[in-house]
Design a protein around this motif. Structure first.
Motif, PDB file in Angstrom:
ATOM      1  N   GLU A  79     -40.924  55.859  61.807  1.00 41.18           N
ATOM      2  CA  GLU A  79     -40.282  55.632  60.519  1.00 41.18           C
ATOM      3  C   GLU A  79     -39.337  56.793  60.215  1.00 41.18           C
ATOM      4  N   VAL A  80     -38.099  56.438  59.906  1.00 44.93           N
ATOM      5  CA  VAL A  80     -37.108  57.460  59.557  1.00 44.93           C
ATOM      6  C   VAL A  80     -37.426  58.029  58.175  1.00 44.93           C
ATOM      7  N   GLN A  81     -37.475  59.345  58.091  1.00 48.85           N
ATOM      8  CA  GLN A  81     -37.697  60.007  56.807  1.00 48.85           C
ATOM      9  C   GLN A  81     -36.702  61.148  56.645  1.00 48.85           C
ATOM     10  N   ASP A  91     -27.699  57.740  60.393  1.00 52.49           N
ATOM     11  CA  ASP A  91     -27.532  56.528  61.170  1.00 52.49           C
ATOM     12  C   ASP A  91     -26.707  56.925  62.389  1.00 52.49           C
ATOM     13  N   SER A 133     -37.039  63.290  60.140  1.00 53.06           N
ATOM     14  CA  SER A 133     -38.072  62.950  61.115  1.00 53.06           C
ATOM     15  C   SER A 133     -38.022  61.463  61.410  1.00 53.06           C
ATOM     16  N   GLY A 134     -38.646  61.072  62.533  1.00 49.07           N
ATOM     17  CA  GLY A 134     -38.767  59.665  62.853  1.00 49.07           C
ATOM     18  C   GLY A 134     -37.652  59.073  63.679  1.00 49.07           C
ATOM     19  N   PHE A 135     -36.741  59.916  64.190  1.00 53.11           N
ATOM     20  CA  PHE A 135     -35.665  59.422  65.038  1.00 53.11           C
ATOM     21  C   PHE A 135     -35.194  60.568  65.938  1.00 53.11           C
ATOM     22  N   ASP A 154     -27.925  53.289  56.835  1.00 54.48           N
ATOM     23  CA  ASP A 154     -29.089  52.507  56.421  1.00 54.48           C
ATOM     24  C   ASP A 154     -30.232  53.363  55.912  1.00 54.48           C
ATOM     25  N   TYR A 155     -30.265  54.641  56.275  1.00 54.19           N
ATOM     26  CA  TYR A 155     -31.413  55.481  55.961  1.00 54.19           C
ATOM     27  C   TYR A 155     -31.001  56.597  55.009  1.00 54.19           C
TER      28      TYR A 155
END
Length: 125
Positions: free
Chosen positions: A1-3, A99, A25-27, A113-114
């Motif tokens: 999960e992207v945070q 992104d 985090s998460g990517f 998107d994030y």
């Protein structure tokens, strides 16, 4: 999960400085672009600065060129926005976003998107 988690905002007098941080985090950090955006009351969200973590290229809005600096610490998965010579018109909620954006487009909010939750920056006159 992207945070994405922003920190470092607050109240400062005109002419002062603040440094915002965006912890990610998460990517795969090195493959993504991270941008800083802001939204003042009653206005749309605008791009402030962005950085490509793959090649280090940076882009700035004309309104902040020469005053703001974006940088990235890939070892800490964190992007910073150093804001100097702050003006009352810099007052806004600041967001970081990420992104795999095509770098020349990285100041456009709709490319992302994030998003982080945002942090308030207030510059008093």
């Amino acid at each position: 999960e992207v945070q994405l988690v922003e920190s470092g905002g607050g109240l400062v007098e005109a002419g002062g400085s603040l440094r915002l941080s965006c912890a990610a985090s998460g990517f795969t950090f090195d493959d993504y672009v991270i941008g800083w955006f802001r939204q003042a009351p009653g206005k749309g969200r605008e791009g402030v600065a962005c950085i490509s973590n793959s090649d280090g290229s940076t882009y700035y809005a004309d309104s902040v060129k020469g005053r703001f600096t974006i940088s990235s610490d890939n070892a800490k998965n964190t992007v910073y926005l150093q804001m100097n010579s702050l003006k009352p018109e810099d007052t806004a909620i600041y967001y970081c976003a990420t992104d795999p954006v095509n770098s020349p487009l990285c100041l456009l909010p709709y490319e992302y998107d994030y998003w982080g939750q945002g942090i308030q920056v207030t510059v008093s006159s």
